[in-house]
Structure formats: C-alpha cells, structure tokens
Design an enzyme around this catalytic site. Structure first.
Site, short mmCIF file in Angstrom:
data_model
loop_
_atom_site.label_atom_id
_atom_site.label_comp_id
_atom_site.label_asym_id
_atom_site.label_seq_id
_atom_site.Cartn_x
_atom_site.Cartn_y
_atom_site.Cartn_z
N ASP A 1 -11.60 -7.98 7.45
CA ASP A 1 -12.93 -7.78 7.07
C ASP A 1 -13.81 -9.07 7.11
O ASP A 1 -14.68 -9.26 7.44
CB ASP A 1 -12.68 -7.14 5.74
CG ASP A 1 -12.69 -5.56 5.79
OD1 ASP A 1 -12.56 -5.10 6.89
OD2 ASP A 1 -13.48 -5.15 4.61
N TYR B 1 0.74 -1.21 0.00
CA TYR B 1 0.10 0.07 0.10
C TYR B 1 0.83 1.20 -0.07
O TYR B 1 0.37 2.43 -0.36
CB TYR B 1 -1.08 0.16 1.09
CG TYR B 1 -2.15 -0.95 1.26
CD1 TYR B 1 -2.15 -1.75 0.13
CD2 TYR B 1 -2.81 -1.05 2.15
CE1 TYR B 1 -3.43 -2.80 -0.07
CE2 TYR B 1 -3.97 -2.05 2.18
CZ TYR B 1 -4.11 -2.94 1.13
OH TYR B 1 -5.02 -3.99 0.98
N ASP C 1 -5.52 -6.45 5.64
CA ASP C 1 -7.06 -5.72 5.45
C ASP C 1 -8.13 -6.73 5.04
O ASP C 1 -9.18 -6.64 5.55
CB ASP C 1 -6.31 -4.94 4.19
CG ASP C 1 -7.52 -3.80 3.69
OD1 ASP C 1 -8.49 -3.77 4.38
OD2 ASP C 1 -7.28 -3.01 2.58
#
Ligand code: NAD
Length: 357
Positions: free
Chosen positions: A249, A135, A245
């Site tokens: 979730d 990222y 990430d």
C-alpha cells in the site's frame, strides 16, 4: 480462456464493465462467467462466497475481480463481512503469491506527494505472500483472561510460516527478478521474530538456485523508510503477508494514483485472481467517475501471467500509456489543462487507442 468475472460491490461493476470491453476488443477466444462475491453475495445469499461462485471460480483458469465491501455491511458479524469472501477465495484457490507492480507513468509524475525526481520512472514489483502469516495463524481470538489477578479482555494472533511456504513465494520472486533487472530484496524482521529468521535462512538457501539474481535483505522498518527516501533503489521486493500488506500500500501511494495499479494473485500453476489494488470506493460508487485503468491493467496482467499472451498484454499497456499521453484523465488523476473523462469515456479512449495500435 475460461474467466470467472466477479464485479463485486461499489465501483466494482462499473470498472469491471470497462475492463471486459477492452478484453473483448482483443477478440481472443474466451468464455466469461459472472458470479457474486462480497456484499452483493451477502445480500443475495447470506454468504460472501456462495457455493455457485466457488464452483465457477474453481472451474476457471483466471478470475477477474472488481472490488468488495462497503459501509452497509460493516455491522455484520465477521464471518459474513464481504472481505471474508475475498480471504476465502484466495485460500480456496491456493493463491499464495500476490504481485503488485507500483509504476509511476511519466505523464503522472506530479500525482505523487513525493518530489517528482524521487519517483519519476518508478517501476517496482512487490511480491507478497498471501495465505500464511499472522492473518491466518491459529490459535487466535479475543477472550476474558486472568491478568495479574484480574479479569481482562485478552486478544491474540499467531504468526507462523513453514519453510515450504516461504520457499514457494521466494521462487516466484526470484523468477520475477530474473525477468526484470535481476535484483531481489527480501524484507523481514529477523532481529526480533523467529518466523522471519527462518524466512531469511530460506531466502539465502533458495538464492543458490538463482546465481544470476542478486539477493539483498532489509529489515521491514528500514524498508518502509527506504521506500520513501529512495524508492528507485528497489526492483523486486519479496516479503510475508503482513509486511507485504503494508509495504505494498505504501508503494502504491508513492505513485499517487491508486486508481492506476493492478495486481495478480497466483497459485502454483499460474491460475490467478486479478484485481485493482484499490477498494470499492463507496464514496464515488454509481457516479460513473471511477478510474477503470487499474482494472484494465489487471486484464493485461491476466493475459501475461495466466494465458502467456504477452503481445496482447503489451497492447493494453501501450493503449493505457497512449490515453495518458493524450491528456485524458479521470477525476482522481486530473490536473489542470488535461481533459477529464468519466469511467465509460475512459474505457472508450482505451478502446480507440487499441484500434490504432
Ligand atoms: P478505497 O480504495 O475503496 O478508496 C480510497 C479512496 O480512493 C476513496 O476516496 C476512493 O474514492 C478512491 N478510489 C479508489 N479507487 C478509485 C478509482 N478506481 N477511481 C477513483 N478513485 C478511487 O479504500 P477504502 O475507502 O478504505 O475502502 C472502501 C471499501 O473497500 C471498504 O469496504 C474496504 O473494506 C473495501 N476494500 C476492498 C478491497 C478489495 O476488494 N480488494 C481492497 C481495499 C478495500
């Protein structure tokens, strides 16, 4: 206790207001400073993380955030998007450790899409590295390149980790595992990626300092399967930014109630940014129906991790459990036979439960 409050966009202001009422009911000495982050900051200043917000966030011991983003800002250039404000504050404050508990309260066991025996009593903690990995890696971009003799759009990102970045997040995870069941699963893709081969080597080295914690390793694709097949085999999971990430979730959805899940992002000294796992829910913003419990539970995490106020944190968590036991539900976790409440009334119910505690 100096706290910077960033309500943000969408349902952010509604849920943050309830969390602050709960915090204030504890009558702890605290100074609250509110500022703009995300789309509201773009509208007011053109900058998703304006200088005044930066100053207040840097001066604070902890930051409480609602949520940022919404469709009205989707067309903006990337640098002005609300989400850039979130990435920038995490980077500036050095918040490298993201702690996301996934807890399924027994009262909500039917909210999961998985069979209740698979998830009932689920209580896992995902520790995600937050400031490195693909990222943030440079170089990155989209450009025209010559591919096999013809010009094409070409996109690239770069994945990298240095060993000190890996070691500091592993230490946070080992410490957390030590305070829980003493089991830590490190998730990587060492069969394919050199960055995660280094991750595994550093995990094994760091384990020598934590002989009381049992370290295991799992490849990320298997971890995704195991989280659905038998999630209760895990206690603490530690992984890099991108895998974390996705897996956090996924773990959140095992509980079936994104409106219930808090999170903490910590620096090396315990300063933290606390926020619900969900986004700004533009579809229900302004209607007074959003679930404020994830933000209220984020205040509990703040009291525990930044201010070492374990008793106050437990009082909030007990109050939340008690409102669920009484059958109070916001629309997102409503089941027939329960009593449906709006955002404000759910805040009132938590306050009432705190009083009788
Ligand atoms: P979302 O989490 O905002 O919403 C997903 C679904 O869950 C929606 O149906 C929403 O109504 C519901 N929901 C979420 N929180 C709820 C709550 N507290 N109570 C009741 N229902 C709730 O995710 P999304 O729709 O993918 O994203 C909306 C916006 O939020 C986007 O702009 C996105 O970029 C942003 N976002 C921000 C953050 C953050 O601020 N940390 C995180 C994720 C998404």
């Amino acid at each position: 206790m100096k706290i910077c409050v960033l309500p943000g966009d969408g349902i952010g202001p509604e849920i943050t207001a309830e969390a602050l009422r709960v915090l204030q009911a504890l009558a702890l000495p605290c100074e609250l400073n509110e500022a703009l982050l995300g789309g509201c900051a773009v509208d007011a200043t053109g900058d998703p993380y304006p200088p005044e917000t930066q100053r207040l966030a840097q001066e604070a011991d902890a930051v409480l955030l609602g949520a940022v983003g919404g469709p009205q800002w989707d067309g903006l250039p990337r640098a002005q998007r609300p989400e850039q404000g979130l990435l920038a504050i995490r980077k500036q404050l050095g918040l490298f450790a993201n702690l996301r508990p996934a807890i399924l309260y027994s009262e909500l066991a039917n909210a999961s899409t998985l069979k209740s025996e698979v998830v009932a009593g689920l209580d896992i903690l995902i520790v995600r590295e937050l400031t490195g990995d693909i990222y943030f890696g440079q170089p990155r971009g989209i450009e025209l390149r010559d591919v096999d003799g013809r010009q094409e759009r070409f996109a690239f990102n770069t994945m990298h980790y240095c060993e000190s970045e890996i070691r500091r997040i592993l230490r946070v995870a080992f410490e957390a595992a030590r305070r829980r069941s003493g089991r830590l699963c490190s998730v990587d893709k060492m069969n394919v990626l050199e960055t995660t081969q280094l991750w595994r080597e550093v995990a094994i080295e760091t384990a020598a300092d934590y002989p009381d914690v049992e370290l295991s390793h799992m490849l990320v694709d298997n971890a995704a399967m195991q989280l659905v097949r038998n999630p209760k085999q895990f206690d603490v999971i530690v992984t890099g930014n991108m895998f974390g990430d996705i897996l956090s979730d996924q773990a959140a959805m095992l509980t079936g109630s994104i409106g219930m899940l808090p999170s903490a992002s910590l620096d090396a000294d315990g300063k933290g940014l606390y926020e619900p796992c969900h986004g700004s829910a533009p579809d229900i913003a302004g209607q007074g129906v959003a679930n404020p419990l994830a933000t209220i539970l984020s205040v509990a995490m703040m009291l525990r991790y930044t201010f070492a106020q374990q008793d106050a944190a437990l009082r909030i968590e007990r109050a939340v459990k008690s409102v669920l036991a009484k059958g109070y539900r916001t629309a997102d976790i409503y089941e027939p036979g329960m009593q449906q409440l709006g955002t404000r009334a759910m805040g009132d119910a938590v306050l009432a439960a705190l009083q009788v505690d």
